[in-house]
Design a protein around this motif. Structure first.
Motif, PDB file in Angstrom:
ATOM      1  N   PRO A 116      37.018  36.905  27.685  1.00 18.86           N
ATOM      2  CA  PRO A 116      37.100  36.282  29.016  1.00 18.86           C
ATOM      3  C   PRO A 116      37.798  37.229  29.989  1.00 18.86           C
ATOM      4  O   PRO A 116      38.719  37.958  29.618  1.00 18.86           O
ATOM      5  CB  PRO A 116      37.937  35.027  28.768  1.00 18.86           C
ATOM      6  N   ILE A 117      37.352  37.228  31.216  1.00 16.91           N
ATOM      7  CA  ILE A 117      37.883  38.156  32.212  1.00 16.91           C
ATOM      8  C   ILE A 117      39.276  37.714  32.670  1.00 16.91           C
ATOM      9  O   ILE A 117      39.576  36.516  32.721  1.00 16.91           O
ATOM     10  CB  ILE A 117      36.915  38.261  33.412  1.00 16.91           C
ATOM     11  N   THR A 118      40.119  38.691  32.974  1.00 17.85           N
ATOM     12  CA  THR A 118      41.468  38.389  33.446  1.00 17.85           C
ATOM     13  C   THR A 118      41.547  38.569  34.961  1.00 17.85           C
ATOM     14  O   THR A 118      40.687  39.208  35.573  1.00 17.85           O
ATOM     15  CB  THR A 118      42.505  39.316  32.788  1.00 17.85           C
ATOM     16  N   GLN A 119      42.600  38.008  35.551  1.00 20.88           N
ATOM     17  CA  GLN A 119      42.794  38.159  36.991  1.00 20.88           C
ATOM     18  C   GLN A 119      42.958  39.635  37.358  1.00 20.88           C
ATOM     19  O   GLN A 119      42.405  40.098  38.365  1.00 20.88           O
ATOM     20  CB  GLN A 119      44.024  37.378  37.462  1.00 20.88           C
ATOM     21  N   MET A 120      43.680  40.391  36.527  1.00 19.90           N
ATOM     22  CA  MET A 120      43.887  41.811  36.816  1.00 19.90           C
ATOM     23  C   MET A 120      42.572  42.580  36.801  1.00 19.90           C
ATOM     24  O   MET A 120      42.325  43.441  37.642  1.00 19.90           O
ATOM     25  CB  MET A 120      44.857  42.424  35.806  1.00 19.90           C
ATOM     26  N   GLN A 121      41.690  42.242  35.844  1.00 18.77           N
ATOM     27  CA  GLN A 121      40.390  42.913  35.776  1.00 18.77           C
ATOM     28  C   GLN A 121      39.551  42.590  37.007  1.00 18.77           C
ATOM     29  O   GLN A 121      38.891  43.477  37.566  1.00 18.77           O
ATOM     30  CB  GLN A 121      39.646  42.469  34.509  1.00 18.77           C
ATOM     31  N   VAL A 122      39.565  41.346  37.440  1.00 15.04           N
ATOM     32  CA  VAL A 122      38.812  40.946  38.626  1.00 15.04           C
ATOM     33  C   VAL A 122      39.301  41.711  39.847  1.00 15.04           C
ATOM     34  O   VAL A 122      38.502  42.225  40.641  1.00 15.04           O
ATOM     35  CB  VAL A 122      38.924  39.424  38.862  1.00 15.04           C
ATOM     36  N   VAL A 123      40.626  41.805  39.995  1.00 14.70           N
ATOM     37  CA  VAL A 123      41.193  42.498  41.147  1.00 14.70           C
ATOM     38  C   VAL A 123      40.791  43.974  41.146  1.00 14.70           C
ATOM     39  O   VAL A 123      40.428  44.536  42.183  1.00 14.70           O
ATOM     40  CB  VAL A 123      42.726  42.343  41.174  1.00 14.70           C
ATOM     41  N   LYS A 124      40.848  44.609  39.995  1.00 13.81           N
ATOM     42  CA  LYS A 124      40.474  46.025  39.912  1.00 13.81           C
ATOM     43  C   LYS A 124      38.993  46.219  40.235  1.00 13.81           C
ATOM     44  O   LYS A 124      38.611  47.172  40.933  1.00 13.81           O
ATOM     45  CB  LYS A 124      40.799  46.580  38.525  1.00 13.81           C
ATOM     46  N   LEU A 125      38.148  45.319  39.741  1.00 12.29           N
ATOM     47  CA  LEU A 125      36.720  45.414  40.031  1.00 12.29           C
ATOM     48  C   LEU A 125      36.460  45.245  41.530  1.00 12.29           C
ATOM     49  O   LEU A 125      35.644  45.959  42.117  1.00 12.29           O
ATOM     50  CB  LEU A 125      35.952  44.355  39.233  1.00 12.29           C
ATOM     51  N   LEU A 126      37.159  44.305  42.142  1.00 11.38           N
ATOM     52  CA  LEU A 126      37.028  44.108  43.582  1.00 11.38           C
ATOM     53  C   LEU A 126      37.506  45.330  44.352  1.00 11.38           C
ATOM     54  O   LEU A 126      36.899  45.754  45.337  1.00 11.38           O
ATOM     55  CB  LEU A 126      37.834  42.882  44.025  1.00 11.38           C
TER      56      LEU A 126
ATOM     57  N   SER B 224      37.749  40.561  53.853  1.00  7.98           N
ATOM     58  CA  SER B 224      38.813  40.704  54.845  1.00  7.98           C
ATOM     59  C   SER B 224      40.211  40.479  54.294  1.00  7.98           C
ATOM     60  O   SER B 224      41.198  40.784  54.967  1.00  7.98           O
ATOM     61  CB  SER B 224      38.570  39.729  56.014  1.00  7.98           C
ATOM     62  N   SER B 225      40.327  39.937  53.090  1.00  9.46           N
ATOM     63  CA  SER B 225      41.652  39.670  52.521  1.00  9.46           C
ATOM     64  C   SER B 225      42.437  40.970  52.371  1.00  9.46           C
ATOM     65  O   SER B 225      41.886  41.984  51.931  1.00  9.46           O
ATOM     66  CB  SER B 225      41.519  38.997  51.155  1.00  9.46           C
ATOM     67  N   PRO B 226      43.721  40.975  52.725  1.00  9.75           N
ATOM     68  CA  PRO B 226      44.539  42.188  52.566  1.00  9.75           C
ATOM     69  C   PRO B 226      44.614  42.631  51.103  1.00  9.75           C
ATOM     70  O   PRO B 226      44.634  41.805  50.189  1.00  9.75           O
ATOM     71  CB  PRO B 226      45.924  41.749  53.069  1.00  9.75           C
ATOM     72  N   ILE B 227      44.652  43.940  50.898  1.00 11.47           N
ATOM     73  CA  ILE B 227      44.890  44.514  49.572  1.00 11.47           C
ATOM     74  C   ILE B 227      46.301  45.061  49.579  1.00 11.47           C
ATOM     75  O   ILE B 227      46.632  45.954  50.365  1.00 11.47           O
ATOM     76  CB  ILE B 227      43.887  45.641  49.250  1.00 11.47           C
ATOM     77  N   LEU B 228      47.136  44.516  48.723  1.00 11.94           N
ATOM     78  CA  LEU B 228      48.524  44.947  48.640  1.00 11.94           C
ATOM     79  C   LEU B 228      48.653  45.950  47.509  1.00 11.94           C
ATOM     80  O   LEU B 228      48.231  45.690  46.384  1.00 11.94           O
ATOM     81  CB  LEU B 228      49.443  43.746  48.393  1.00 11.94           C
ATOM     82  N   HIS B 229      49.237  47.098  47.800  1.00 15.88           N
ATOM     83  CA  HIS B 229      49.386  48.140  46.788  1.00 15.88           C
ATOM     84  C   HIS B 229      50.806  48.089  46.230  1.00 15.88           C
ATOM     85  O   HIS B 229      51.756  48.562  46.843  1.00 15.88           O
ATOM     86  CB  HIS B 229      49.060  49.509  47.386  1.00 15.88           C
TER      87      HIS B 229
ATOM     88  N   PRO C 113      46.845  47.466  42.535  1.00 19.51           N
ATOM     89  CA  PRO C 113      46.444  46.741  43.739  1.00 19.51           C
ATOM     90  C   PRO C 113      46.366  45.238  43.499  1.00 19.51           C
ATOM     91  O   PRO C 113      46.046  44.789  42.394  1.00 19.51           O
ATOM     92  CB  PRO C 113      45.059  47.320  44.042  1.00 19.51           C
ATOM     93  N   VAL C 114      46.646  44.460  44.525  1.00 23.08           N
ATOM     94  CA  VAL C 114      46.535  43.003  44.470  1.00 23.08           C
ATOM     95  C   VAL C 114      45.750  42.551  45.690  1.00 23.08           C
ATOM     96  O   VAL C 114      46.096  42.900  46.821  1.00 23.08           O
ATOM     97  CB  VAL C 114      47.929  42.328  44.465  1.00 23.08           C
ATOM     98  N   VAL C 115      44.678  41.798  45.472  1.00 23.59           N
ATOM     99  CA  VAL C 115      43.931  41.195  46.574  1.00 23.59           C
ATOM    100  C   VAL C 115      44.604  39.858  46.862  1.00 23.59           C
ATOM    101  O   VAL C 115      44.569  38.944  46.039  1.00 23.59           O
ATOM    102  CB  VAL C 115      42.448  40.993  46.213  1.00 23.59           C
ATOM    103  N   GLU C 116      45.213  39.750  48.036  1.00 28.07           N
ATOM    104  CA  GLU C 116      46.084  38.612  48.334  1.00 28.07           C
ATOM    105  C   GLU C 116      45.377  37.267  48.161  1.00 28.07           C
ATOM    106  O   GLU C 116      45.922  36.336  47.560  1.00 28.07           O
ATOM    107  CB  GLU C 116      46.623  38.748  49.756  1.00 28.07           C
ATOM    108  N   GLU C 117      44.169  37.152  48.675  1.00 35.60           N
ATOM    109  CA  GLU C 117      43.428  35.887  48.618  1.00 35.60           C
ATOM    110  C   GLU C 117      43.157  35.474  47.174  1.00 35.60           C
ATOM    111  O   GLU C 117      43.287  34.298  46.805  1.00 35.60           O
ATOM    112  CB  GLU C 117      42.120  36.040  49.383  1.00 35.60           C
TER     113      GLU C 117
ATOM    114  N   PHE D  76      44.326  32.214  42.231  1.00 34.13           N
ATOM    115  CA  PHE D  76      44.492  32.144  40.775  1.00 34.13           C
ATOM    116  C   PHE D  76      45.933  32.411  40.357  1.00 34.13           C
ATOM    117  O   PHE D  76      46.183  32.939  39.270  1.00 34.13           O
ATOM    118  CB  PHE D  76      43.554  33.151  40.096  1.00 34.13           C
ATOM    119  N   ARG D  77      46.860  32.045  41.195  1.00 33.99           N
ATOM    120  CA  ARG D  77      48.281  32.275  40.918  1.00 33.99           C
ATOM    121  C   ARG D  77      48.677  31.682  39.561  1.00 33.99           C
ATOM    122  O   ARG D  77      48.379  30.531  39.247  1.00 33.99           O
ATOM    123  CB  ARG D  77      49.148  31.647  42.010  1.00 33.99           C
ATOM    124  N   GLY D  78      49.361  32.497  38.766  1.00 35.25           N
ATOM    125  CA  GLY D  78      49.844  32.031  37.471  1.00 35.25           C
ATOM    126  C   GLY D  78      48.827  32.119  36.350  1.00 35.25           C
ATOM    127  O   GLY D  78      49.161  31.878  35.184  1.00 35.25           O
TER     128      GLY D  78
END
Length: 241
Positions: A160-170, A187-192, A197-201, A206-208
């Motif tokens: 199953p895909i993780t949040q970190m993997q999704v963010v990296k793919l994005l 348009s969501s900010p990318i925080l480094h 990297p973290v896509v804020e939206e 998917f917090r937590g």
């Protein structure tokens, strides 16, 4: 691989030489970099010299530890994720401009001044479209979730895909789309941050959650998947991750 070495004229035996041994190791490591498409210490130094920034400043821009940049310049191989992020930055100044727009409030004044001074001399090659993105970051994240779900139906070895993997793919898709079309993928900010990297939206949505879909994905994810799938350009872009 061919590398320089010393030999005794009488015995034809190799004579130990620390410098030549070090040179041989460097040649081998560079061949590996070439084969794997990895950035080199020379690439890092060349880029820093071009922009006029220090190792610490480059680390700040990328959200990496200064020690990480120092190790890469000393010859350590970068991780796959960091290699892709750095190559994206090195290949197109629009990526650096986007970092400044999205993360300028997180940078020190000196780093912002350096970036602006460099970009100020490159105005002719810059210019990101103000056109609004077709999809939200969460909709694209849902495309990856459903795509992963389908993959797991055919191959039980797929996790199953993780949040970190999704963010990296994005993040990687965003960079490729920006370079190709001069447009933002979302348009969501990318925080480094230091850990990547973290896509804020997406982070808020998917917090937590570490693993997003241990079982079947939700109805909204499938609706977003079908919406994105109907756009050939974006669907093709995401398929290439």
């Amino acid at each position: 691989m061919t590398a320089p070495a010393l030999f005794d004229n009488k015995t034809n035996k190799q004579i130990p030489d620390d410098k030549l041994d070090d040179d041989a190791v460097k040649i081998a490591r560079q061949m590996y970099r070439n084969d794997m498409g990895l950035i080199s210490p020379k690439d890092l130094k060349k880029y820093r010299s071009k922009v006029g920034i220090s190792q610490r400043a480059l680390a700040e821009i990328k959200g990496l530890s200064p020690n990480t940049i120092a190790l890469y310049e000393a010859g350590e191989f970068p991780t796959i994720a960091n290699n892709r992020m750095l190559k994206s930055l090195f290949s197109n100044d629009d990526v650096l401009k986007e970092y400044l727009i999205e993360n300028g409030n997180q940078y020190s004044d000196s780093v912002k001044e350096k970036i602006k001074a460099y970009l100020g001399g490159r105005k002719a090659v810059l210019g990101i479209s103000s056109e609004q993105p077709k999809f939200k970051a969460v909709q694209l994240a849902n495309w990856f979730r459903v795509n992963n779900y389908f993959a797991r139906q055919f191959d039980y070895n797929v996790d199953p895909i993780t949040q970190m993997q999704v963010v990296k793919l994005l993040y990687f898709a965003y960079g490729r789309f920006l370079v190709k079309s001069k447009k933002r993928l979302f348009s969501s900010p990318i925080l480094h941050l230091q850990y990547g990297p973290v896509v804020e939206e997406v982070h808020q949505q998917f917090r937590g959650m570490v693993v997003l879909d241990p079982d079947k994905t939700d109805k909204q994810a499938f609706e977003d998947y079908n919406l994105v799938f109907s756009d050939a350009e974006i669907n093709d872009l995401l398929q290439k991750n």
